[in-house]
Design an enzyme around this catalytic site. Structure first.
Site, PDB file in Angstrom:
ATOM      1  N   HIS A  83       0.851  -1.146   0.046  1.00 16.06           N
ATOM      2  CA  HIS A  83       0.041  -0.094  -0.182  1.00 16.06           C
ATOM      3  C   HIS A  83       0.915   1.189   0.035  1.00 16.06           C
ATOM      4  O   HIS A  83       2.016   1.385   0.840  1.00 16.06           O
ATOM      5  CB  HIS A  83      -0.937   0.006   1.017  1.00 16.06           C
ATOM      6  CG  HIS A  83      -1.700   1.293   1.519  1.00 16.06           C
ATOM      7  ND1 HIS A  83      -2.765   1.408   0.495  1.00 16.06           N
ATOM      8  CD2 HIS A  83      -1.598   2.581   2.014  1.00 16.06           C
ATOM      9  CE1 HIS A  83      -3.353   2.645   0.621  1.00 16.06           C
ATOM     10  NE2 HIS A  83      -2.821   3.168   1.701  1.00 16.06           N
ATOM     11  N   ASP A 162     -15.688   1.387   7.398  1.00 20.97           N
ATOM     12  CA  ASP A 162     -14.592   2.212   6.822  1.00 20.97           C
ATOM     13  C   ASP A 162     -15.153   3.215   5.596  1.00 20.97           C
ATOM     14  O   ASP A 162     -15.008   4.429   5.609  1.00 20.97           O
ATOM     15  CB  ASP A 162     -13.268   1.585   6.294  1.00 20.97           C
ATOM     16  CG  ASP A 162     -12.519   2.846   5.644  1.00 20.97           C
ATOM     17  OD1 ASP A 162     -11.785   3.768   6.247  1.00 20.97           O
ATOM     18  OD2 ASP A 162     -12.253   2.658   4.660  1.00 20.97           O
ATOM     19  N   ARG A 169     -15.109  11.657   7.278  1.00 20.96           N
ATOM     20  CA  ARG A 169     -13.915  12.350   7.551  1.00 20.96           C
ATOM     21  C   ARG A 169     -13.567  13.434   6.335  1.00 20.96           C
ATOM     22  O   ARG A 169     -13.177  14.416   6.539  1.00 20.96           O
ATOM     23  CB  ARG A 169     -12.639  11.342   7.400  1.00 20.96           C
ATOM     24  CG  ARG A 169     -13.002  10.653   9.066  1.00 20.96           C
ATOM     25  CD  ARG A 169     -11.807   9.162   8.922  1.00 20.96           C
ATOM     26  NE  ARG A 169     -10.320   9.878   8.766  1.00 20.96           N
ATOM     27  CZ  ARG A 169      -9.542   8.808   8.061  1.00 20.96           C
ATOM     28  NH1 ARG A 169      -9.747   7.586   7.542  1.00 20.96           N
ATOM     29  NH2 ARG A 169      -8.277   9.434   7.695  1.00 20.96           N
ATOM     30  N   SER A 184      -8.235   2.973   8.722  1.00 19.87           N
ATOM     31  CA  SER A 184      -8.855   3.062   7.404  1.00 19.87           C
ATOM     32  C   SER A 184      -8.201   2.211   6.471  1.00 19.87           C
ATOM     33  O   SER A 184      -8.627   1.112   5.931  1.00 19.87           O
ATOM     34  CB  SER A 184      -9.154   4.501   7.156  1.00 19.87           C
ATOM     35  OG  SER A 184      -9.501   4.478   6.038  1.00 19.87           O
ATOM     36  N   LYS A 188      -9.303  -2.066   5.065  1.00 18.91           N
ATOM     37  CA  LYS A 188      -9.550  -2.644   3.640  1.00 18.91           C
ATOM     38  C   LYS A 188      -8.364  -3.454   3.204  1.00 18.91           C
ATOM     39  O   LYS A 188      -8.713  -4.592   2.730  1.00 18.91           O
ATOM     40  CB  LYS A 188      -9.395  -1.106   2.739  1.00 18.91           C
ATOM     41  CG  LYS A 188     -10.635  -0.295   2.905  1.00 18.91           C
ATOM     42  CD  LYS A 188     -10.515   0.790   2.102  1.00 18.91           C
ATOM     43  CE  LYS A 188      -9.405   1.899   2.737  1.00 18.91           C
ATOM     44  NZ  LYS A 188      -9.764   3.361   2.362  1.00 18.91           N
TER      45      LYS A 188
END
Lengths: 436, 436
Positions: A83, A162, A169, A184, A188
């Site tokens: 990520h 989320d 948010r 968050s 995922k």
């Protein structure tokens, strides 16, 4: 249990119990806690934080299990994802996923779309004609098993808590909170059923985290949080002051990714692909040392197996595989314009955020979530930071569908590039590494 | 202008411009700013505050003008109201409004209902059969002019921004914020078209403000804020550790109020009525000194003019004026129960909050906003703090509609009263005075 009491407890600096955090996450997913209460909770967390040991693991676990969590345990070998916190020209997932898969580590990858000055992996992939990023989860699991990698977008089934909290948010100025960012992202990513995650935490003016200290804090939080949930995690902190590579956009980044898989392409993109690949092979136990991992990755590039794996992925997900041999089959811009240096000297800086915004002006990104992306739009850098330039030399080639977009993109690009008299100091790509 | 940017600015400690605060107040009133954004803004204000000079006056002005603001300038003389932050047994508005009106100061009073352990003026007034607290604003203005005082509830037309924000604060644990409390109270009170406001800021375990320092800060904020908007304001800080007076409920408090207007009733209720009356006469320029004001008020009690004014008000608002001479016409409880002392000694404390909750259990108040009030329910204290008691002496008489309510009320009352061996230290009613 009442949301009011939990908001008040957090507001006053208290530590919420696991069942209290679960109540909020479940309530976010099923709508039983009102949006205004969730928003107040998020703002209270912005100010008070979440305790890394007592609160965050329980909150993440609740967010994760608010939706479907894939079980890939029937697939042999390690499953590892990467990520990135997002940057400009950051196409690394495209060459990295097939490269790592070619080395025997499976890569189940759920990615996002571009927003603001940062691009998104899904938009880039979709610029390959026919490429499907929306697949049933059963097909995703099947392709991870058969092909070794699959790249899709977030589905309704994954981490609904989320999805609700992220939307809130985004509307309430509570995005910039390390515990909220960490939970968050991981809610995922861990839903993919991975054994380990490698993080590329971007630092600099083109990144979400502007300082190394912030980036380190986020990386440390995420690495520890993965550990608390029994998953491996390591993070590289990498520079995002200048764009990554020469291509910024969608189709242009696919073409550059293919170059990397052919052993060509810009040095920084190749090096970051290798650095992250090393982390993934180590996490996936496909190599014992960094040296061994780098050797394996280099071989997979040299023998064409990484490129073949990319072709397999593209084919499996419905994309036109001929684009890999003939980039002319990728979406082509109606108009191109060359931006030239107005003076001689050295390109001392090229502000990543401004370049990203130039790409948005050209049509390659989204100013708002609902905007449509022009896959053919973007830009190619002809000079990189540190290069010597003479007045009139090309600095970049802009791609867009209209003159007005070219004008807007050119104006932004002019704000991004600064030519000075002497060469700038060289800056490092890899800034730090954070491990368990 | 985007709500997001304003939330972020406040979150980061910035000072919002008048037009930005107006945007939020108007958006709250007309629904153009989403509830979750308002909630996040409120929580950011909880942590960051609002600047007393640069932000609060503009915010209050915007809240005030989100709805109708009465113009009473055609009515001769000063218009002065009183606001109490809420307590147990606090029926002061009932004797005070007619007493002050009898002395020539007009009292346009918009009051609230009871919630939790605190009672509300509207519920008390409604326990007089026929009394209407919902009147068209035109009629309200007419009665202020003709009778000299009118007591109604908040209407839809007054401060809609506050109505929305108050409901959100109530759901999101953002009630306890001095700038939000101050702007909320004043947006409703200043809409009455008053020249000046007298505040009774309660302090102690039965009050919203538990410490003198908090209460002083709230009083100072409100006094200064009124000044910034060109209205007079002074505040008394008064004790709310023990209930005020001997009656706690609705009909019982009306009866006690009538006693006060007859020059009888409990000493503390009479004294607080006089203290607040002095402030109102001074603010309304109906007296030059406190001594002169006290003299005028005493006369109005002694000559019956204050009681006659109350009768006029009750009659004008549709209430059964015979209740004033015959309290037996007020709602009577189905059941009564005497609570007796279990040991001899001194009543050293009588926790106002617990007594208030006992009244709620008996049916006199609301645990939730949607609960219905039993006007006949409540309690009469037979002993006050400091009194010597012998085992078996009556401590209080409880009124309710059922045995189960009496049981619940008795249990709460037992938790409220503490009998010790020696007399407790005497405590003052008036703790401080805050003026411009």
């Amino acid at each position: 249990m009442r949301a009011y009491d939990l908001i008040k407890k957090k507001r006053d600096g208290g530590v919420l119990a696991p069942e209290e955090l679960r109540f909020l996450a479940v309530g976010a997913a099923n709508g039983e806690v009102a949006d205004e209460q969730l928003a107040a909770f998020l703002m209270a967390v912005f100010f008070r934080g979440l305790d890394g040991e007592r609160e965050l693991p329980a909150f993440l676990e609740a967010m994760l299990h608010s939706g479907r969590v894939l079980d890939l345990s029937h697939i042999p070998g390690s499953k590892v994802d990467k990520h990135s916190t997002g940057g400009v020209g950051d196409k690394i997932s495209l060459p990295l996923a097939p490269l790592v898969a070619a080395c025997g580590v499976r890569v189940p990858m759920v990615s996002g779309r571009g927003l603001g000055h940062t691009g998104g992996t899904l938009d880039k992939l979709e610029s390959i004609p026919g490429f499907q990023v929306v697949l049933p989860l059963a097909r995703f699991v099947e392709l991870v098993e058969k092909v070794g990698a699959c790249l899709i977008g977030q589905t309704e089934e994954i981490a609904p808590a989320d999805r609700k909290l992220y939307a809130l948010r985004d509307a309430t100025a509570t995005v910039e909170s390390i515990p909220l960012i960490a939970s968050s992202i991981l809610s995922k990513k861990l839903a993919e059923g991975i054994d380990a995650l490698v993080l590329d935490v971007k630092v600099g003016r083109g990144a979400f985290m502007k300082s190394l200290a912030q980036a380190r804090a986020l990386a440390r939080t995420m690495v520890d949080l993965c550990g608390a949930l029994g998953r491996g995690c390591s993070a590289l902190l990498t520079a995002m002051d200048e764009p990554l590579g020469e291509a910024v956009g969608n189709a242009v980044e696919v073409a550059e990714s293919v170059d990397i898989l052919r052993g060509k392409g810009p040095e920084d993109v190749r090096e970051l692909t290798l650095l992250l690949g090393i982390e993934m092979l180590l996490a996936g136990q496909a190599a014992k040392t960094g040296v061994e991992a780098r050797e394996k990755l280099r071989n997979a590039l040299a023998d064409g197996s990484a490129l073949r794996k990319f072709a397999e992925i593209v084919e499996a997900q419905g994309g036109d595989v001929r684009c890999l041999d003939d980039p002319g089959r990728l979406p082509q811009p109606r108009l191109r314009r060359e931006i030239r240096a107005r003076r001689s000297g050295f390109l001392v800086s090229l502000d990543a955020e401004q370049v990203g915004l130039a790409a948005v002006e050209l049509g390659a990104g989204r100013a708002r979530k609902e905007d449509r992306v022009d896959f053919a739009a973007g830009l190619l850098l002809r000079r990189r930071k540190g290069d010597e330039v003479r007045a009139g030399d090309p600095l970049a080639e802009l791609h867009a569908a209209s003159e007005s977009r070219l004008d807007a993109g050119a104006a932004r690009f002019a704000a991004a590039a600064r030519i000075g008299d002497g060469p700038p100091a060289r800056s490092a790509l890899l800034l730090d590494r954070v491990t368990a």
